[in-house]
Write a protein that holds these residues in place. Structure first.
Motif, PDB file in Angstrom:
ATOM      1  N   TYR A  31       0.799  -0.980   0.050  1.00  0.00           N
ATOM      2  CA  TYR A  31      -0.018  -0.026  -0.039  1.00  0.00           C
ATOM      3  C   TYR A  31       0.976   1.162  -0.144  1.00  0.00           C
ATOM      4  O   TYR A  31       1.720   1.390   0.882  1.00  0.00           O
ATOM      5  CB  TYR A  31      -0.951   0.112   1.196  1.00  0.00           C
ATOM      6  N   TYR A  33       0.421   5.748  -0.366  1.00  0.00           N
ATOM      7  CA  TYR A  33      -0.639   6.889  -0.358  1.00  0.00           C
ATOM      8  C   TYR A  33       0.225   7.930  -0.618  1.00  0.00           C
ATOM      9  O   TYR A  33       1.401   8.322  -0.266  1.00  0.00           O
ATOM     10  CB  TYR A  33      -1.245   6.714   1.138  1.00  0.00           C
ATOM     11  N   TYR A  35      -0.884  12.423   0.708  1.00  0.00           N
ATOM     12  CA  TYR A  35      -1.533  12.928   1.492  1.00  0.00           C
ATOM     13  C   TYR A  35      -1.268  14.681   1.286  1.00  0.00           C
ATOM     14  O   TYR A  35      -0.170  14.663   0.843  1.00  0.00           O
ATOM     15  CB  TYR A  35      -1.378  12.784   3.102  1.00  0.00           C
ATOM     16  N   LEU A  45      -6.207  12.468   2.417  1.00  0.00           N
ATOM     17  CA  LEU A  45      -5.920  11.691   1.342  1.00  0.00           C
ATOM     18  C   LEU A  45      -6.254  11.970   0.009  1.00  0.00           C
ATOM     19  O   LEU A  45      -7.370  12.351  -0.308  1.00  0.00           O
ATOM     20  CB  LEU A  45      -6.588  10.233   1.686  1.00  0.00           C
ATOM     21  N   TYR A  48      -4.487   6.676  -3.292  1.00  0.00           N
ATOM     22  CA  TYR A  48      -3.688   5.496  -2.839  1.00  0.00           C
ATOM     23  C   TYR A  48      -3.506   4.544  -3.742  1.00  0.00           C
ATOM     24  O   TYR A  48      -4.401   4.412  -4.677  1.00  0.00           O
ATOM     25  CB  TYR A  48      -4.411   5.210  -1.322  1.00  0.00           C
ATOM     26  N   ARG A  94       2.366   1.020   3.567  1.00  0.00           N
ATOM     27  CA  ARG A  94       2.135   0.152   4.764  1.00  0.00           C
ATOM     28  C   ARG A  94       2.158  -1.350   4.098  1.00  0.00           C
ATOM     29  O   ARG A  94       2.060  -1.378   3.036  1.00  0.00           O
ATOM     30  CB  ARG A  94       0.961   0.489   5.436  1.00  0.00           C
ATOM     31  N   GLN A 104       1.066   2.975   8.838  1.00  0.00           N
ATOM     32  CA  GLN A 104       1.545   3.883   7.742  1.00  0.00           C
ATOM     33  C   GLN A 104       2.877   4.478   8.243  1.00  0.00           C
ATOM     34  O   GLN A 104       3.101   5.059   9.351  1.00  0.00           O
ATOM     35  CB  GLN A 104       0.798   4.724   7.193  1.00  0.00           C
TER      36      GLN A 104
ATOM     37  N   GLY B 100     -10.366  -2.371   1.853  1.00  0.00           N
ATOM     38  CA  GLY B 100     -10.813  -1.618   0.810  1.00  0.00           C
ATOM     39  C   GLY B 100     -10.971  -0.304   1.111  1.00  0.00           C
ATOM     40  O   GLY B 100     -10.894   0.840   0.363  1.00  0.00           O
ATOM     41  N   GLU B 102      -9.188   2.848   2.719  1.00  0.00           N
ATOM     42  CA  GLU B 102      -7.918   3.129   3.102  1.00  0.00           C
ATOM     43  C   GLU B 102      -7.953   4.495   3.785  1.00  0.00           C
ATOM     44  O   GLU B 102      -6.875   4.993   3.919  1.00  0.00           O
ATOM     45  CB  GLU B 102      -7.174   2.883   1.876  1.00  0.00           C
ATOM     46  N   LYS B 103      -9.027   4.947   4.069  1.00  0.00           N
ATOM     47  CA  LYS B 103      -9.158   6.489   4.257  1.00  0.00           C
ATOM     48  C   LYS B 103      -8.681   6.583   5.921  1.00  0.00           C
ATOM     49  O   LYS B 103      -9.154   5.868   6.564  1.00  0.00           O
ATOM     50  CB  LYS B 103     -10.325   7.236   4.083  1.00  0.00           C
ATOM     51  N   LEU B 104      -7.551   7.312   5.965  1.00  0.00           N
ATOM     52  CA  LEU B 104      -7.178   7.661   7.468  1.00  0.00           C
ATOM     53  C   LEU B 104      -7.682   9.071   7.883  1.00  0.00           C
ATOM     54  O   LEU B 104      -7.345   9.883   7.137  1.00  0.00           O
ATOM     55  CB  LEU B 104      -5.715   7.506   7.661  1.00  0.00           C
TER      56      LEU B 104
END
Lengths: 115, 116
Positions: A31, A33, A35, A45, A48, A94, A104, B100, B102-104
Protein backbone atom coordinates in the motif's frame (compact mmCIF):
# COMPACT_ATOMS: atom_id res chain seq x y z
CA UNK A 1 16.43 0.68 4.83
CA UNK A 2 15.84 4.24 3.70
CA UNK A 3 12.10 3.84 4.38
CA UNK A 4 9.93 6.26 2.42
CA UNK A 5 11.79 8.92 0.45
CA UNK A 6 10.36 11.95 -1.32
CA UNK A 7 11.82 14.40 -3.79
CA UNK A 8 12.02 17.33 -3.98
CA UNK A 9 11.92 18.72 -0.44
CA UNK A 10 10.78 22.15 -1.61
CA UNK A 11 9.40 23.52 -4.87
CA UNK A 12 7.91 26.77 -6.10
CA UNK A 13 5.66 26.60 -9.16
CA UNK A 14 3.96 29.21 -11.25
CA UNK A 15 0.24 28.94 -11.89
CA UNK A 16 -0.41 26.57 -14.77
CA UNK A 17 2.91 24.74 -14.55
CA UNK A 18 3.04 21.02 -14.02
CA UNK A 19 5.33 18.82 -11.98
CA UNK A 20 5.73 15.36 -10.53
CA UNK A 21 6.38 14.66 -6.88
CA UNK A 22 8.42 11.52 -6.48
CA UNK A 23 7.93 8.91 -3.79
CA UNK A 24 9.77 5.64 -3.27
CA UNK A 25 9.82 3.00 -0.54
CA UNK A 26 12.20 0.11 -0.02
CA UNK A 27 10.15 -1.90 2.46
CA UNK A 28 8.28 -3.95 -0.17
CA UNK A 29 4.99 -2.47 1.03
CA UNK A 30 1.88 -3.12 -1.03
CA UNK A 31 0.00 0.00 0.00
CA UNK A 32 1.10 3.52 -0.82
CA UNK A 33 -0.60 6.86 -0.19
CA UNK A 34 -0.42 10.53 -1.01
CA UNK A 35 -1.64 13.11 1.50
CA UNK A 36 -1.69 16.86 1.61
CA UNK A 37 -1.43 18.94 4.77
CA UNK A 38 -2.70 22.48 4.69
CA UNK A 39 -1.64 24.97 7.40
CA UNK A 40 -3.18 24.20 10.78
CA UNK A 41 -4.90 21.08 9.50
CA UNK A 42 -4.49 17.35 9.60
CA UNK A 43 -3.58 15.30 6.57
CA UNK A 44 -6.08 14.58 3.82
CA UNK A 45 -5.84 11.60 1.48
CA UNK A 46 -5.38 12.44 -2.21
CA UNK A 47 -4.82 9.03 -3.83
CA UNK A 48 -3.74 5.60 -2.75
CA UNK A 49 -2.59 2.35 -4.30
CA UNK A 50 -2.99 -1.22 -3.08
CA UNK A 51 -0.35 -2.59 -5.43
CA UNK A 52 1.37 -2.12 -8.76
CA UNK A 53 -1.13 -1.16 -11.45
CA UNK A 54 -3.94 -0.37 -8.99
CA UNK A 55 -4.80 3.14 -7.81
CA UNK A 56 -7.87 4.76 -6.30
CA UNK A 57 -9.09 8.20 -5.34
CA UNK A 58 -9.02 9.47 -1.80
CA UNK A 59 -10.77 12.42 -0.23
CA UNK A 60 -9.29 15.28 -2.35
CA UNK A 61 -8.17 13.89 -5.76
CA UNK A 62 -9.10 16.81 -8.03
CA UNK A 63 -6.14 18.36 -9.81
CA UNK A 64 -3.87 15.34 -9.29
CA UNK A 65 -2.97 12.11 -11.03
CA UNK A 66 -1.02 9.08 -9.93
CA UNK A 67 0.44 5.91 -11.38
CA UNK A 68 1.95 2.80 -9.85
CA UNK A 69 4.05 0.87 -12.31
CA UNK A 70 6.28 -0.73 -9.67
CA UNK A 71 5.90 -1.74 -6.03
CA UNK A 72 8.55 0.78 -4.99
CA UNK A 73 7.43 3.99 -6.72
CA UNK A 74 4.27 6.07 -6.50
CA UNK A 75 4.63 9.45 -8.24
CA UNK A 76 2.03 12.23 -7.87
CA UNK A 77 1.43 14.45 -10.89
CA UNK A 78 0.09 18.02 -10.82
CA UNK A 79 -0.94 19.00 -14.34
CA UNK A 80 -2.05 22.63 -14.03
CA UNK A 81 -0.82 24.02 -10.74
CA UNK A 82 -3.19 26.33 -8.89
CA UNK A 83 -2.64 28.40 -5.71
CA UNK A 84 -5.07 26.09 -3.90
CA UNK A 85 -2.50 23.32 -4.29
CA UNK A 86 -0.01 25.14 -2.09
CA UNK A 87 0.51 22.63 0.68
CA UNK A 88 2.87 20.10 2.19
CA UNK A 89 2.61 16.72 0.50
CA UNK A 90 3.33 13.47 2.28
CA UNK A 91 3.79 10.04 0.82
CA UNK A 92 3.24 6.99 3.02
CA UNK A 93 3.29 3.23 2.73
CA UNK A 94 2.22 0.23 4.73
CA UNK A 95 2.50 -3.52 4.64
CA UNK A 96 -0.41 -5.73 3.63
CA UNK A 97 -0.24 -7.68 6.85
CA UNK A 98 2.07 -8.51 9.70
CA UNK A 99 3.12 -7.09 13.03
CA UNK A 100 2.89 -3.50 11.84
CA UNK A 101 -0.40 -4.08 10.04
CA UNK A 102 -2.14 -0.78 9.38
CA UNK A 103 0.84 1.28 10.52
CA UNK A 104 1.62 3.80 7.82
CA UNK A 105 5.21 4.93 7.42
CA UNK A 106 5.59 8.48 6.20
CA UNK A 107 8.13 10.26 4.07
CA UNK A 108 9.61 13.63 5.10
CA UNK A 109 7.23 15.64 2.92
CA UNK A 110 7.48 18.08 0.01
CA UNK A 111 6.60 21.73 0.59
CA UNK A 112 4.99 23.07 -2.59
CA UNK A 113 4.16 26.72 -3.20
CA UNK A 114 2.16 27.82 -6.24
CA UNK A 115 2.42 31.52 -7.08
CA UNK B 1 -18.87 10.40 7.73
CA UNK B 2 -16.20 9.83 10.32
CA UNK B 3 -14.81 12.89 12.02
CA UNK B 4 -11.97 13.33 14.48
CA UNK B 5 -11.92 16.28 16.85
CA UNK B 6 -8.98 17.58 18.84
CA UNK B 7 -10.29 20.42 20.96
CA UNK B 8 -6.93 21.59 22.32
CA UNK B 9 -4.99 23.51 19.65
CA UNK B 10 -2.08 24.02 22.06
CA UNK B 11 -0.90 22.47 25.31
CA UNK B 12 2.17 23.00 27.44
CA UNK B 13 3.73 20.97 30.22
CA UNK B 14 6.74 21.22 32.50
CA UNK B 15 9.54 18.83 31.73
CA UNK B 16 9.16 15.56 33.68
CA UNK B 17 5.46 16.18 34.30
CA UNK B 18 2.49 14.37 32.80
CA UNK B 19 0.18 15.74 30.12
CA UNK B 20 -2.98 14.41 28.50
CA UNK B 21 -4.07 15.26 24.98
CA UNK B 22 -7.74 14.85 24.10
CA UNK B 23 -9.36 13.31 21.04
CA UNK B 24 -12.95 12.46 20.25
CA UNK B 25 -14.30 10.84 17.14
CA UNK B 26 -17.58 10.04 15.52
CA UNK B 27 -18.34 6.74 13.83
CA UNK B 28 -21.12 4.21 13.42
CA UNK B 29 -18.65 1.35 13.05
CA UNK B 30 -18.00 -1.14 15.84
CA UNK B 31 -14.46 -2.09 14.90
CA UNK B 32 -11.76 0.30 13.76
CA UNK B 33 -8.27 1.56 14.47
CA UNK B 34 -7.23 4.69 16.33
CA UNK B 35 -3.77 6.21 16.16
CA UNK B 36 -1.72 8.99 17.65
CA UNK B 37 0.92 10.44 15.34
CA UNK B 38 3.69 12.85 16.33
CA UNK B 39 4.94 15.49 13.91
CA UNK B 40 8.10 17.24 15.16
CA UNK B 41 9.49 20.38 13.47
CA UNK B 42 11.21 18.12 10.94
CA UNK B 43 7.67 17.42 9.60
CA UNK B 44 8.15 13.65 9.64
CA UNK B 45 4.97 11.89 10.82
CA UNK B 46 5.83 9.25 13.41
CA UNK B 47 3.40 6.71 14.84
CA UNK B 48 3.28 7.00 18.62
CA UNK B 49 0.65 4.46 19.56
CA UNK B 50 -2.18 2.42 18.05
CA UNK B 51 -5.42 1.01 19.47
CA UNK B 52 -7.80 -1.53 17.98
CA UNK B 53 -11.39 -0.85 18.98
CA UNK B 54 -12.24 -4.45 19.83
CA UNK B 55 -9.40 -4.60 22.38
CA UNK B 56 -10.61 -3.33 25.74
CA UNK B 57 -7.11 -2.99 27.17
CA UNK B 58 -5.59 0.44 26.71
CA UNK B 59 -2.46 0.48 24.56
CA UNK B 60 0.86 1.46 26.13
CA UNK B 61 4.24 2.27 24.58
CA UNK B 62 6.86 3.18 27.18
CA UNK B 63 5.94 6.70 28.45
CA UNK B 64 2.91 6.92 26.16
CA UNK B 65 -0.46 5.44 27.03
CA UNK B 66 -4.03 5.94 25.92
CA UNK B 67 -7.36 6.12 27.67
CA UNK B 68 -9.76 4.54 25.20
CA UNK B 69 -13.42 5.03 26.09
CA UNK B 70 -15.34 3.32 23.29
CA UNK B 71 -18.84 4.25 24.43
CA UNK B 72 -17.85 7.88 24.80
CA UNK B 73 -15.84 7.75 21.54
CA UNK B 74 -12.87 9.24 23.31
CA UNK B 75 -9.19 8.43 22.76
CA UNK B 76 -6.84 10.53 24.87
CA UNK B 77 -3.05 10.29 24.92
CA UNK B 78 -1.12 10.50 28.17
CA UNK B 79 2.57 11.36 28.08
CA UNK B 80 4.37 10.64 31.34
CA UNK B 81 7.73 12.09 32.38
CA UNK B 82 7.62 14.62 29.53
CA UNK B 83 10.91 15.22 27.74
CA UNK B 84 12.09 18.09 25.56
CA UNK B 85 12.03 15.74 22.57
CA UNK B 86 8.29 15.28 23.01
CA UNK B 87 7.67 18.81 21.73
CA UNK B 88 5.70 18.42 18.50
CA UNK B 89 2.29 18.51 16.87
CA UNK B 90 0.24 15.48 17.85
CA UNK B 91 -2.47 14.17 15.55
CA UNK B 92 -5.22 11.73 16.42
CA UNK B 93 -6.38 9.57 13.51
CA UNK B 94 -9.12 7.05 12.78
CA UNK B 95 -9.35 4.23 10.25
CA UNK B 96 -12.11 1.76 9.54
CA UNK B 97 -11.20 -1.91 9.47
CA UNK B 98 -13.11 -2.57 6.27
CA UNK B 99 -10.88 -4.06 3.61
CA UNK B 100 -10.73 -1.61 0.75
CA UNK B 101 -11.37 1.48 2.86
CA UNK B 102 -7.99 3.08 3.11
CA UNK B 103 -9.01 6.49 4.37
CA UNK B 104 -7.14 7.64 7.47
CA UNK B 105 -9.07 10.55 9.01
CA UNK B 106 -6.95 13.02 10.98
CA UNK B 107 -7.84 15.60 13.58
CA UNK B 108 -6.49 19.13 13.33
CA UNK B 109 -3.71 18.49 15.82
CA UNK B 110 -2.49 19.70 19.21
CA UNK B 111 0.78 21.57 19.48
CA UNK B 112 2.64 20.40 22.59
CA UNK B 113 5.28 22.63 24.15
CA UNK B 114 7.65 21.30 26.82
CA UNK B 115 8.78 23.90 29.35
CA UNK B 116 12.31 23.23 30.66
Amino acid sequence: NAGVTQTPKFRILKIGQSMTLQCAQDMNHNYMYWYRQDPGMGLKLIYYSVGAGITDKGEVPNGYNVSRSTTEDFPLRLELAAPSQTSVYFCASRALSGKSDNEQFFGPGTRLTVL
Amino acid sequence: AQTVTQSQPEMSVQEAETVTLSCTYDTSESDYYLFWYKQPPSRQMILVIRQEAYKQQNATENRFSVNFQKAAKSFSLKISDSQLGDAAMYFCAYKEKDFGNEKLTFGTGTRLTIIP
